[in-house]
Scaffold this motif. Structure first.
Motif, PDB file in Angstrom:
ATOM      1  N   SER A 192      27.649  57.828  34.776  1.00 37.06           N
ATOM      2  CA  SER A 192      26.364  58.527  34.634  1.00 37.06           C
ATOM      3  C   SER A 192      26.371  59.766  35.513  1.00 37.06           C
ATOM      4  O   SER A 192      26.847  59.723  36.653  1.00 37.06           O
ATOM      5  N   GLY A 193      25.845  60.866  34.991  1.00 38.39           N
ATOM      6  CA  GLY A 193      25.819  62.097  35.773  1.00 38.39           C
ATOM      7  C   GLY A 193      24.780  63.069  35.262  1.00 38.39           C
ATOM      8  O   GLY A 193      24.158  62.853  34.208  1.00 38.39           O
ATOM      9  N   ASN A 194      24.596  64.153  35.999  1.00 38.75           N
ATOM     10  CA  ASN A 194      23.588  65.146  35.607  1.00 38.75           C
ATOM     11  C   ASN A 194      24.075  66.048  34.481  1.00 38.75           C
ATOM     12  O   ASN A 194      23.306  66.842  33.935  1.00 38.75           O
ATOM     13  N   GLY A 195      25.334  65.927  34.112  1.00 38.42           N
ATOM     14  CA  GLY A 195      25.895  66.703  33.016  1.00 38.42           C
ATOM     15  C   GLY A 195      27.387  66.459  32.928  1.00 38.42           C
ATOM     16  O   GLY A 195      28.006  65.994  33.900  1.00 38.42           O
ATOM     17  N   PHE A 196      27.957  66.760  31.764  1.00 37.07           N
ATOM     18  CA  PHE A 196      29.378  66.522  31.557  1.00 37.07           C
ATOM     19  C   PHE A 196      30.027  67.718  30.875  1.00 37.07           C
ATOM     20  O   PHE A 196      29.423  68.365  30.022  1.00 37.07           O
ATOM     21  N   LEU A 197      31.266  67.973  31.249  1.00 39.67           N
ATOM     22  CA  LEU A 197      32.041  69.050  30.665  1.00 39.67           C
ATOM     23  C   LEU A 197      32.781  68.553  29.428  1.00 39.67           C
ATOM     24  O   LEU A 197      32.871  67.347  29.184  1.00 39.67           O
ATOM     25  N   ARG A 198      33.319  69.484  28.684  1.00 40.31           N
ATOM     26  CA  ARG A 198      34.040  69.131  27.460  1.00 40.31           C
ATOM     27  C   ARG A 198      35.217  68.202  27.764  1.00 40.31           C
ATOM     28  O   ARG A 198      36.062  68.519  28.606  1.00 40.31           O
ATOM     29  N   GLN A 199      35.227  67.039  27.132  1.00 41.57           N
ATOM     30  CA  GLN A 199      36.278  66.018  27.258  1.00 41.57           C
ATOM     31  C   GLN A 199      36.377  65.427  28.670  1.00 41.57           C
ATOM     32  O   GLN A 199      37.331  64.717  28.977  1.00 41.57           O
ATOM     33  N   MET A 200      35.385  65.658  29.503  1.00 39.15           N
ATOM     34  CA  MET A 200      35.443  65.218  30.905  1.00 39.15           C
ATOM     35  C   MET A 200      35.640  63.706  31.046  1.00 39.15           C
ATOM     36  O   MET A 200      36.532  63.255  31.780  1.00 39.15           O
ATOM     37  N   VAL A 201      34.827  62.925  30.350  1.00 39.32           N
ATOM     38  CA  VAL A 201      34.944  61.470  30.484  1.00 39.32           C
ATOM     39  C   VAL A 201      36.288  60.993  29.946  1.00 39.32           C
ATOM     40  O   VAL A 201      36.953  60.142  30.563  1.00 39.32           O
ATOM     41  N   ARG A 202      36.739  61.559  28.849  1.00 38.99           N
ATOM     42  CA  ARG A 202      38.005  61.126  28.251  1.00 38.99           C
ATOM     43  C   ARG A 202      39.197  61.465  29.136  1.00 38.99           C
ATOM     44  O   ARG A 202      40.178  60.708  29.195  1.00 38.99           O
ATOM     45  N   ILE A 203      39.129  62.576  29.856  1.00 35.28           N
ATOM     46  CA  ILE A 203      40.225  62.938  30.760  1.00 35.28           C
ATOM     47  C   ILE A 203      40.202  62.039  32.002  1.00 35.28           C
ATOM     48  O   ILE A 203      41.252  61.630  32.509  1.00 35.28           O
ATOM     49  N   ILE A 204      39.000  61.720  32.484  1.00 34.95           N
ATOM     50  CA  ILE A 204      38.886  60.773  33.598  1.00 34.95           C
ATOM     51  C   ILE A 204      39.489  59.429  33.197  1.00 34.95           C
ATOM     52  O   ILE A 204      40.273  58.831  33.943  1.00 34.95           O
ATOM     53  N   VAL A 205      39.157  58.957  31.995  1.00 33.02           N
ATOM     54  CA  VAL A 205      39.689  57.681  31.521  1.00 33.02           C
ATOM     55  C   VAL A 205      41.205  57.749  31.352  1.00 33.02           C
ATOM     56  O   VAL A 205      41.933  56.824  31.745  1.00 33.02           O
ATOM     57  N   GLY A 206      41.708  58.837  30.788  1.00 32.93           N
ATOM     58  CA  GLY A 206      43.156  58.992  30.635  1.00 32.93           C
ATOM     59  C   GLY A 206      43.882  58.939  31.968  1.00 32.93           C
ATOM     60  O   GLY A 206      44.970  58.357  32.085  1.00 32.93           O
ATOM     61  N   THR A 207      43.272  59.506  32.992  1.00 33.86           N
ATOM     62  CA  THR A 207      43.854  59.486  34.339  1.00 33.86           C
ATOM     63  C   THR A 207      43.789  58.081  34.919  1.00 33.86           C
ATOM     64  O   THR A 207      44.757  57.597  35.539  1.00 33.86           O
ATOM     65  N   LEU A 208      42.671  57.399  34.715  1.00 33.90           N
ATOM     66  CA  LEU A 208      42.536  56.021  35.201  1.00 33.90           C
ATOM     67  C   LEU A 208      43.561  55.088  34.550  1.00 33.90           C
ATOM     68  O   LEU A 208      44.095  54.180  35.202  1.00 33.90           O
ATOM     69  N   LEU A 209      43.844  55.313  33.279  1.00 30.00           N
ATOM     70  CA  LEU A 209      44.836  54.486  32.592  1.00 30.00           C
ATOM     71  C   LEU A 209      46.234  54.690  33.191  1.00 30.00           C
ATOM     72  O   LEU A 209      47.004  53.737  33.312  1.00 30.00           O
ATOM     73  N   GLU A 210      46.543  55.922  33.573  1.00 29.42           N
ATOM     74  CA  GLU A 210      47.827  56.158  34.228  1.00 29.42           C
ATOM     75  C   GLU A 210      47.883  55.463  35.587  1.00 29.42           C
ATOM     76  O   GLU A 210      48.932  54.934  35.980  1.00 29.42           O
ATOM     77  N   ILE A 211      46.760  55.452  36.279  1.00 21.01           N
ATOM     78  CA  ILE A 211      46.695  54.758  37.572  1.00 21.01           C
ATOM     79  C   ILE A 211      46.835  53.255  37.362  1.00 21.01           C
ATOM     80  O   ILE A 211      47.594  52.572  38.054  1.00 21.01           O
ATOM     81  N   GLY A 212      46.103  52.728  36.387  1.00 24.49           N
ATOM     82  CA  GLY A 212      46.174  51.300  36.102  1.00 24.49           C
ATOM     83  C   GLY A 212      47.550  50.850  35.652  1.00 24.49           C
ATOM     84  O   GLY A 212      47.974  49.723  35.928  1.00 24.49           O
ATOM     85  N   ALA A 213      48.266  51.746  34.974  1.00 23.64           N
ATOM     86  CA  ALA A 213      49.607  51.423  34.473  1.00 23.64           C
ATOM     87  C   ALA A 213      50.693  51.670  35.508  1.00 23.64           C
ATOM     88  O   ALA A 213      51.874  51.417  35.248  1.00 23.64           O
TER      89      ALA A 213
END
Length: 257
Positions: A192-213
């Motif tokens: 949750s946030g006051n606003g989001f940039l283009r593809q911001m959540v998807r890039i955060i998730v993509g980075t988290l998946l690399e961390i998780g893997a």
């Protein structure tokens, strides 16, 4: 003249996003065409923001001005009779004439759902990213802490962004894991946030998946954030698992969302 606010749910699989695009099928175009049929007016809707191609919404918010006398109670019935099965208006009500769905929005919440089971879920596969590889959930949770608060999210923003500022504030970032015997293993990431940039959540998730893997470490998250360099972050996760969950306003009853 009236200002009508509507809350809409949609399956974004078959659409090129919410916002009108030339020669593309979008949610906005479909809704506007149906509203014109109902009212006889050339209506342009104002949404809380765009969602990308393939992204879904549980409670997207939009408003429009009209001279129609249709009562608030009948708007949903009127438009849902015309809409395709993958778009449903859940609520409709009058708002002040100066209400603007984007400008009045206080915060937004997105949920990204990951199916971490060996097999796809035939009933939910359009709404989840299937990632069967083992993930270190605790590392992912630790990494999520780094994005909370106000930051420059250039590293987690599409290179095609047209925003002059990439500074945003994240109020909440959580990861919940759900396991039900051997039938389901789901991970939901809520931001949750006051606003989001283009593809911001998807890039955060993509980075988290690399961390998780194990390709990156949890402490790399803050380093990536501070780098302000898109190339330092992970890939852009597929849109399938992303849902705009709700948009918060001061003047809209939360029970309607």
């Amino acid at each position: 003249m009236r200002n009508i606010c509507m809350i809409v749910s949609y399956d974004g699989t078959s659409y090129s996003g919410f916002q009108t695009q030339i020669n593309q099928k979008t949610i906005q175009d479909v809704i506007e065409e149906k509203l014109e049929r109902i009212t006889g007016e050339n209506i342009k809707i104002i949404s809380s923001g765009r969602t990308d191609a393939g992204v879904h919404a549980r409670a997207q918010v939009f408003n429009f001005h009209t001279n129609s006398s249709i009562s608030s109670e009948r708007w949903c019935l009127a438009i849902n009779d015309w809409l395709p099965k993958d778009i449903i208006v859940r609520a409709a009500f009058d708002v002040p004439l100066d209400f603007h769905a984007r400008k009045y929005a206080k915060s937004k919440t997105y949920v990204y759902s990951i199916n971490n089971h060996r097999y796809k879920d035939v009933f939910k596969q359009k709404y989840q990213l299937h990632f069967p590889r083992k993930l270190n959930v605790e590392e992912m949770k630790t990494a999520l802490e780094a994005i909370k608060g106000e930051h420059d999210f250039t590293s987690f923003c599409s290179l095609k962004s047209d925003k002059t500022s990439h500074i945003r504030t994240i109020h909440r970032a959580t990861l919940e894991e759900y396991k039900h015997s051997d039938l389901e293993h789901r991970i939901d990431i809520t931001i949750s946030g006051n606003g989001f940039l283009r593809q911001m959540v998807r890039i955060i998730v993509g980075t988290l998946l690399e961390i998780g893997a194990g390709k990156k470490k949890s402490e790399d998250m803050i380093t990536i954030l501070n780098a302000k360099d898109r190339l330092k972050a992970g890939p852009t996760a597929l849109p399938d698992g992303l849902t705009l969950w709700e948009v918060q306003y001061d003047i809209i009853d939360k029970k309607m969302l």
